[in-house]
Design a protein around this motif. Structure first.
Motif, PDB file in Angstrom:
ATOM      1  N   ALA A  72       0.837  -1.207   0.000  1.00 41.13           N
ATOM      2  CA  ALA A  72       0.000   0.000   0.000  1.00 41.13           C
ATOM      3  C   ALA A  72       0.870   1.254   0.000  1.00 41.13           C
ATOM      4  CB  ALA A  72      -0.944  -0.001   1.196  1.00 41.13           C
ATOM      5  N   PHE A  73       1.966   1.248   0.768  1.00 49.05           N
ATOM      6  CA  PHE A  73       2.893   2.386   0.774  1.00 49.05           C
ATOM      7  C   PHE A  73       3.424   2.643  -0.631  1.00 49.05           C
ATOM      8  CE2 PHE A  73       4.366   1.478   5.415  1.00 49.05           C
ATOM      9  CZ  PHE A  73       3.200   2.055   5.902  1.00 49.05           C
ATOM     10  N   VAL A  74       3.811   1.575  -1.315  1.00 47.60           N
ATOM     11  CA  VAL A  74       4.354   1.712  -2.675  1.00 47.60           C
ATOM     12  C   VAL A  74       3.289   2.251  -3.616  1.00 47.60           C
ATOM     13  CG1 VAL A  74       5.288   0.442  -4.652  1.00 47.60           C
ATOM     14  CG2 VAL A  74       6.110  -0.075  -2.339  1.00 47.60           C
ATOM     15  N   LEU A  75       2.103   1.672  -3.580  1.00 48.58           N
ATOM     16  CA  LEU A  75       1.020   2.106  -4.463  1.00 48.58           C
ATOM     17  C   LEU A  75       0.643   3.569  -4.224  1.00 48.58           C
ATOM     18  CD1 LEU A  75      -1.191   1.481  -6.583  1.00 48.58           C
ATOM     19  CD2 LEU A  75      -2.634   0.762  -4.669  1.00 48.58           C
ATOM     20  N   LEU A  76       0.484   3.941  -2.971  1.00 44.55           N
ATOM     21  CA  LEU A  76       0.099   5.318  -2.656  1.00 44.55           C
ATOM     22  C   LEU A  76       1.201   6.314  -3.006  1.00 44.55           C
ATOM     23  CD1 LEU A  76      -1.733   4.610   0.687  1.00 44.55           C
ATOM     24  CD2 LEU A  76      -2.779   5.331  -1.470  1.00 44.55           C
ATOM     25  N   THR A  77       2.446   5.913  -2.847  1.00 41.31           N
ATOM     26  CA  THR A  77       3.560   6.783  -3.230  1.00 41.31           C
ATOM     27  C   THR A  77       3.581   6.990  -4.735  1.00 41.31           C
ATOM     28  OG1 THR A  77       4.841   6.058  -1.314  1.00 41.31           O
ATOM     29  CG2 THR A  77       6.070   7.050  -3.139  1.00 41.31           C
ATOM     30  N   VAL A  78       3.362   5.926  -5.492  1.00 31.86           N
ATOM     31  CA  VAL A  78       3.307   6.055  -6.956  1.00 31.86           C
ATOM     32  C   VAL A  78       2.136   6.947  -7.366  1.00 31.86           C
ATOM     33  CG1 VAL A  78       2.882   4.774  -9.110  1.00 31.86           C
ATOM     34  CG2 VAL A  78       4.512   3.894  -7.422  1.00 31.86           C
ATOM     35  N   LEU A  79       0.982   6.767  -6.728  1.00 31.83           N
ATOM     36  CA  LEU A  79      -0.174   7.622  -7.037  1.00 31.83           C
ATOM     37  C   LEU A  79       0.110   9.084  -6.715  1.00 31.83           C
ATOM     38  CD1 LEU A  79      -3.152   5.405  -5.810  1.00 31.83           C
ATOM     39  CD2 LEU A  79      -2.558   5.983  -8.168  1.00 31.83           C
ATOM     40  N   GLU A  80       0.786   9.338  -5.603  1.00 28.28           N
ATOM     41  CA  GLU A  80       1.134  10.710  -5.258  1.00 28.28           C
ATOM     42  C   GLU A  80       2.107  11.285  -6.280  1.00 28.28           C
ATOM     43  OE1 GLU A  80       2.454  13.161  -1.324  1.00 28.28           O
ATOM     44  OE2 GLU A  80       3.779  11.524  -1.957  1.00 28.28           O
TER      45      GLU A  80
ATOM     46  N   THR B 140       8.801  10.745   2.577  1.00 32.74           N
ATOM     47  CA  THR B 140       9.377  11.349   3.780  1.00 32.74           C
ATOM     48  C   THR B 140       8.992  10.552   5.027  1.00 32.74           C
ATOM     49  OG1 THR B 140       9.215  13.500   2.717  1.00 32.74           O
ATOM     50  CG2 THR B 140       9.601  13.501   5.075  1.00 32.74           C
ATOM     51  N   ALA B 141       7.805   9.975   5.040  1.00 38.51           N
ATOM     52  CA  ALA B 141       7.366   9.166   6.185  1.00 38.51           C
ATOM     53  C   ALA B 141       8.256   7.940   6.367  1.00 38.51           C
ATOM     54  CB  ALA B 141       5.916   8.738   5.995  1.00 38.51           C
ATOM     55  N   LEU B 142       8.905   7.509   5.298  1.00 39.79           N
ATOM     56  CA  LEU B 142       9.758   6.323   5.370  1.00 39.79           C
ATOM     57  C   LEU B 142      11.130   6.627   5.949  1.00 39.79           C
ATOM     58  CD1 LEU B 142       8.890   4.857   1.862  1.00 39.79           C
ATOM     59  CD2 LEU B 142       7.783   4.386   4.052  1.00 39.79           C
TER      60      LEU B 142
ATOM     61  N   LEU C  88       0.901   3.591  10.440  1.00 42.31           N
ATOM     62  CA  LEU C  88       0.029   3.702   9.262  1.00 42.31           C
ATOM     63  C   LEU C  88      -0.611   5.080   9.219  1.00 42.31           C
ATOM     64  CD1 LEU C  88      -1.855   0.296   9.047  1.00 42.31           C
ATOM     65  CD2 LEU C  88       0.021   1.121   7.629  1.00 42.31           C
ATOM     66  N   TYR C  89      -1.087   5.541  10.365  1.00 42.14           N
ATOM     67  CA  TYR C  89      -1.661   6.884  10.419  1.00 42.14           C
ATOM     68  C   TYR C  89      -0.592   7.930  10.121  1.00 42.14           C
ATOM     69  CZ  TYR C  89      -3.306  11.294  12.170  1.00 42.14           C
ATOM     70  OH  TYR C  89      -3.615  12.618  12.274  1.00 42.14           O
ATOM     71  N   GLN C  90       0.586   7.770  10.701  1.00 44.06           N
ATOM     72  CA  GLN C  90       1.658   8.743  10.491  1.00 44.06           C
ATOM     73  C   GLN C  90       2.049   8.856   9.028  1.00 44.06           C
ATOM     74  OE1 GLN C  90       2.676  10.777  12.847  1.00 44.06           O
ATOM     75  NE2 GLN C  90       1.381   9.752  14.329  1.00 44.06           N
ATOM     76  N   PHE C  91       1.919   7.780   8.281  1.00 44.43           N
ATOM     77  CA  PHE C  91       2.227   7.802   6.848  1.00 44.43           C
ATOM     78  C   PHE C  91       1.405   8.869   6.139  1.00 44.43           C
ATOM     79  CE2 PHE C  91       1.532   6.131   2.488  1.00 44.43           C
ATOM     80  CZ  PHE C  91       2.857   6.102   2.059  1.00 44.43           C
ATOM     81  N   TRP C  92       0.115   8.947   6.467  1.00 43.73           N
ATOM     82  CA  TRP C  92      -0.796   9.879   5.798  1.00 43.73           C
ATOM     83  C   TRP C  92      -0.482  11.341   6.057  1.00 43.73           C
ATOM     84  CZ3 TRP C  92      -3.799   8.626   1.992  1.00 43.73           C
ATOM     85  CH2 TRP C  92      -4.238   7.333   1.885  1.00 43.73           C
ATOM     86  N   VAL C  93       0.076  11.654   7.205  1.00 45.83           N
ATOM     87  CA  VAL C  93       0.290  13.058   7.551  1.00 45.83           C
ATOM     88  C   VAL C  93       1.642  13.577   7.063  1.00 45.83           C
ATOM     89  CG1 VAL C  93      -1.286  12.966   9.518  1.00 45.83           C
ATOM     90  CG2 VAL C  93       1.157  12.525   9.882  1.00 45.83           C
ATOM     91  N   HIS C  94       2.346  12.791   6.268  1.00 43.72           N
ATOM     92  CA  HIS C  94       3.642  13.219   5.746  1.00 43.72           C
ATOM     93  C   HIS C  94       3.573  13.543   4.256  1.00 43.72           C
ATOM     94  CE1 HIS C  94       5.056  11.604   9.561  1.00 43.72           C
ATOM     95  NE2 HIS C  94       6.088  12.419   9.389  1.00 43.72           N
ATOM     96  N   THR C  95       2.621  14.350   3.887  1.00 48.87           N
ATOM     97  CA  THR C  95       2.504  14.764   2.506  1.00 48.87           C
ATOM     98  C   THR C  95       1.808  16.118   2.439  1.00 48.87           C
ATOM     99  OG1 THR C  95       1.604  14.224   0.331  1.00 48.87           O
ATOM    100  CG2 THR C  95       0.358  13.445   2.219  1.00 48.87           C
TER     101      THR C  95
END
Length: 173
Positions: free
Chosen positions: A14-22, A126-128, A163-170
């Motif tokens: 999901a991290f990979v997919l969402l990063t590509v979408l972003e 950046t979340a990574l 998982l939540y923290q991932f979303w707030v880093h964009t």
């Protein structure tokens, strides 16, 4: 204690997919105020995230030993039920708040945490950017174990928090 999944490991696709979408969203709809993506910066963030996973495996051995010892010494036992899992998530989030706050104000803790803030970009990669040492974080969660929370529940709750923290880093959300 139920066999709890490694939330972060299962979330990598999901991290990979969402990063590509972003990344695609920045290409299709550039934002003048947003920094977007830079290849070197994104590769650095991803490398730091992968390194963090690798080094965390080394830290798990002593941390699990300490958590298990504390758990065995306490007479308290919190069953893992849906409502106690919610309380565990709240407790972990509360302790995470203090862990994160103190990492911003105590110099030795900041020295470990600053790598997370070293990017000039603010996107999902950046979340990574995670530190390669858990030495300054794990002991914040000892109170949960001392109160009878099974040691396996700590990384589970921590993973959900990440998982939540991932979303707030964009800048896109």
């Amino acid at each position: 204690m139920p066999n709890l999944p490694d939330v972060v490991l299962w979330s990598i696709p999901a991290f990979v997919l969402l990063t590509v979408l972003e990344l695609v969203s920045y290409r299709l709809h550039p934002d003048e105020d947003a920094a977007g993506y830079d290849t070197k910066d994104a590769v650095t963030s991803i490398s730091m995230g992968l390194g963090s996973i690798g080094f965390d495996l080394l830290w798990k051995i002593p941390v699990v030993a300490v958590f298990t010892a504390v758990y065995e010494l306490t007479p308290l036992r919190v069953p893992f039920l849906w409502w106690t899992a919610l309380l565990m998530l709240l407790a972990q989030d509360f302790l995470y708040y203090w862990q994160h706050r103190l990492h911003h104000v105590i110099r030795i803790l900041w020295a470990c945490h600053v790598v997370h803030h070293s990017s000039r970009r603010f996107n999902l990669t950046t979340a990574l950017r995670q530190p390669w040492t858990s030495a300054t974080t794990w002991w914040f969660y000892l109170p949960m174990v001392a109160l009878g929370v099974h040691p396996a529940a700590i990384p589970f709750c921590y993973g959900i928090n990440l998982l939540y923290q991932f979303w707030v880093h964009t800048e896109r959300i």
